[in-house]
Design a protein around this motif. Structure first.
Motif, short mmCIF file in Angstrom:
data_model
loop_
_atom_site.label_atom_id
_atom_site.label_comp_id
_atom_site.label_asym_id
_atom_site.label_seq_id
_atom_site.Cartn_x
_atom_site.Cartn_y
_atom_site.Cartn_z
N LEU A 179 0.76 -1.22 0.16
CA LEU A 179 0.02 0.09 -0.11
C LEU A 179 0.76 1.12 -0.11
O LEU A 179 1.75 1.36 0.99
CB LEU A 179 -0.74 -0.10 1.22
CG LEU A 179 -1.79 1.14 1.52
CD1 LEU A 179 -2.85 1.32 0.33
CD2 LEU A 179 -2.41 1.22 2.97
N VAL A 180 0.93 1.99 -1.17
CA VAL A 180 2.11 3.10 -1.34
C VAL A 180 1.56 4.29 -0.58
O VAL A 180 0.17 4.86 -1.06
CB VAL A 180 2.19 3.23 -2.60
CG1 VAL A 180 3.40 4.27 -2.77
CG2 VAL A 180 3.15 2.07 -3.38
N GLY A 181 1.99 5.03 0.25
CA GLY A 181 1.68 6.20 0.95
C GLY A 181 2.81 6.74 1.36
O GLY A 181 3.87 6.38 1.96
N GLY A 182 2.71 8.09 1.48
CA GLY A 182 3.82 9.07 2.02
C GLY A 182 4.56 9.72 1.02
O GLY A 182 5.63 9.40 0.37
N GLY A 183 3.97 11.05 0.58
CA GLY A 183 4.85 11.99 -0.52
C GLY A 183 4.11 11.25 -1.58
O GLY A 183 4.87 11.62 -2.74
N LEU A 184 3.33 10.51 -1.73
CA LEU A 184 2.53 9.90 -3.03
C LEU A 184 2.14 11.01 -3.97
O LEU A 184 1.09 11.92 -3.57
CB LEU A 184 1.73 8.76 -2.93
CG LEU A 184 1.03 8.27 -3.81
CD1 LEU A 184 2.01 7.36 -4.79
CD2 LEU A 184 -0.11 7.28 -3.56
N PHE A 200 -3.17 2.23 -2.85
CA PHE A 200 -2.70 3.41 -2.71
C PHE A 200 -3.25 4.31 -1.46
O PHE A 200 -4.54 4.04 -1.27
CB PHE A 200 -2.77 4.52 -3.78
CG PHE A 200 -1.98 3.59 -5.19
CD1 PHE A 200 -0.77 3.94 -5.35
CD2 PHE A 200 -2.70 2.48 -5.86
CE1 PHE A 200 0.03 3.28 -6.50
CE2 PHE A 200 -2.13 2.19 -6.96
CZ PHE A 200 -0.72 2.46 -7.16
N HIS A 201 -2.57 5.16 -0.84
CA HIS A 201 -2.90 5.75 0.25
C HIS A 201 -2.72 7.15 0.17
O HIS A 201 -1.48 7.38 0.04
CB HIS A 201 -2.22 4.83 1.72
CG HIS A 201 -2.24 5.68 2.92
ND1 HIS A 201 -2.94 5.12 3.93
CD2 HIS A 201 -1.64 6.78 3.43
CE1 HIS A 201 -2.96 6.04 4.95
NE2 HIS A 201 -1.89 6.97 4.82
N ILE A 202 -3.58 8.10 0.82
CA ILE A 202 -3.53 9.53 0.77
C ILE A 202 -3.97 10.01 2.03
O ILE A 202 -4.93 9.76 2.63
CB ILE A 202 -3.96 10.00 -0.38
CG1 ILE A 202 -5.68 9.93 -0.71
CG2 ILE A 202 -3.40 9.76 -1.74
CD1 ILE A 202 -6.46 10.59 -1.82
N GLY A 203 -3.23 11.18 2.40
CA GLY A 203 -3.56 11.92 3.40
C GLY A 203 -3.97 13.52 2.98
O GLY A 203 -4.89 13.95 2.76
N GLY A 204 -2.78 13.93 2.94
CA GLY A 204 -2.71 15.59 2.52
C GLY A 204 -3.08 15.68 1.13
O GLY A 204 -3.77 16.84 0.88
N ALA A 205 -3.10 14.74 0.28
CA ALA A 205 -3.67 14.84 -1.05
C ALA A 205 -5.07 14.87 -1.21
O ALA A 205 -5.52 15.71 -2.12
CB ALA A 205 -2.98 13.66 -1.83
N ALA A 206 -5.77 14.35 -0.16
CA ALA A 206 -7.04 14.60 -0.27
C ALA A 206 -7.64 15.81 0.37
O ALA A 206 -8.74 16.15 0.65
CB ALA A 206 -7.91 13.65 0.64
N ARG A 207 -6.76 16.82 0.91
CA ARG A 207 -6.93 17.96 1.64
C ARG A 207 -6.11 19.23 1.07
O ARG A 207 -5.13 19.74 1.49
CB ARG A 207 -6.59 17.78 3.01
CG ARG A 207 -7.49 16.80 3.93
CD ARG A 207 -6.85 16.88 5.11
NE ARG A 207 -7.89 16.33 6.03
CZ ARG A 207 -8.04 15.01 6.33
NH1 ARG A 207 -7.57 14.15 5.34
NH2 ARG A 207 -8.80 14.32 7.34
N VAL A 215 -11.29 16.63 4.51
CA VAL A 215 -11.21 15.82 3.15
C VAL A 215 -12.09 16.64 2.02
O VAL A 215 -13.37 16.91 2.27
CB VAL A 215 -11.68 14.30 3.37
CG1 VAL A 215 -11.61 13.78 1.84
CG2 VAL A 215 -10.76 13.78 3.91
N ASP A 216 -11.67 16.82 0.89
CA ASP A 216 -12.37 17.37 -0.20
C ASP A 216 -12.61 16.17 -1.30
O ASP A 216 -11.90 15.37 -1.79
CB ASP A 216 -11.33 18.32 -1.12
CG ASP A 216 -12.04 18.91 -2.42
OD1 ASP A 216 -13.17 18.54 -2.74
OD2 ASP A 216 -11.24 19.73 -3.11
N PRO A 217 -14.00 15.73 -1.19
CA PRO A 217 -14.59 14.78 -2.09
C PRO A 217 -13.88 14.87 -3.46
O PRO A 217 -13.66 13.97 -4.08
CB PRO A 217 -15.97 14.78 -2.17
CG PRO A 217 -16.46 15.93 -1.22
CD PRO A 217 -15.05 16.71 -0.88
N ALA A 218 -13.85 16.05 -4.10
CA ALA A 218 -13.28 16.26 -5.59
C ALA A 218 -11.92 15.89 -5.76
O ALA A 218 -11.47 15.15 -6.69
CB ALA A 218 -13.36 17.88 -6.00
#
Length: 228
Positions: A179-184, A200-207, A215-218
């Protein structure tokens, strides 16, 4: 079997969870306190999120910033409480000071989880020996995922490692999903997908507005479209 990739999104509360699901997230990682890179959320937060969405939830078991286990008894108590509330999937990972896996802490929690599925998180990116860590954990029940950027500094630095590990799928220690995440970034996806990486794993990319905003759905939808 579909080649659709899994998209996991970090959620801090029910508002995040609803937005992530609306954007097309397949699974959520539930944490609190991103200033400490994500700690165990309160039982009440889990219950609110579980009531708000119907996609799978993986709950962080982590008591303090860093990769030491710290209060293992407290973590066991949290795990019991979360399981009593209905949690079925978890995220954990601990290292000793020398960068080897803290097997005592990990095994204690895994025993408490009693077969629940779990992710070993980015502690692997701080391990002294990634291959050794994978082999040391290979027989633990429930371990089905490694959350990793391939390097402590993120996917830009870790991409060669991620591609090499993806090529070892099926070898001892390399059964769990990557599961790739961290600066992805979206620009990383073509090479990772071509290598067979499918989670794939996102945190900041969803915000796009930062961690102080929900979190921004778009934003989630852009990742879901890119992974279709």
């Amino acid at each position: 079997m579909s080649n659709r990739a899994l998209l996991e999104v970090i959620a801090l509360d029910a508002e995040d969870a609803v937005a992530a699901q609306a954007g097309g997230a397949d699974r959520l990682e539930l944490v609190t306190d991103m200033a400490a890179d994500g700690l165990t959320p309160p039982r009440e937060t889990f219950a609110a999120i579980r009531a708000a969405v119907d996609i799978p939830l993986r709950v962080m078991l982590r008591a303090a910033d860093g990769f030491a286990a710290g209060d293992v008894e407290g973590l066991l108590k949290d795990a019991r409480a979360l399981r009593a509330e209905g949690a079925q999937e978890f995220v954990l990972g601990f290292l000793d000071a020398d960068g080897t896996p803290d097997l005592k802490a990990v095994e204690a929690l895994v025993a408490e989880l009693d077969g629940c599925r779990w992710t070993f998180h980015r502690a692997i990116d701080r391990a002294a020996d990634r291959d050794g860590l994978r082999k040391a954990l290979a027989d633990l029940p429930g371990l089905d995922t490694y959350l990793t950027a391939g390097a402590a500094d993120g996917v830009d630095a870790g991409l060669p490692t991620l591609l090499a590990e993806a090529a070892r799928r099926g070898e001892p220690g390399y059964g769990p999903r990557i599961l790739v995440g961290g600066g992805l970034g979206l620009h990383h996806l073509p090479r990772l997908r071509a290598a067979g990486v499918d989670a794939f794993h996102i945190g900041g990319a969803a915000r796009p507005q930062g961690w102080s905003a929900p979190v921004d759905p778009a934003a989630v939808a852009r990742w879901r479209e890119a992974l279709a």
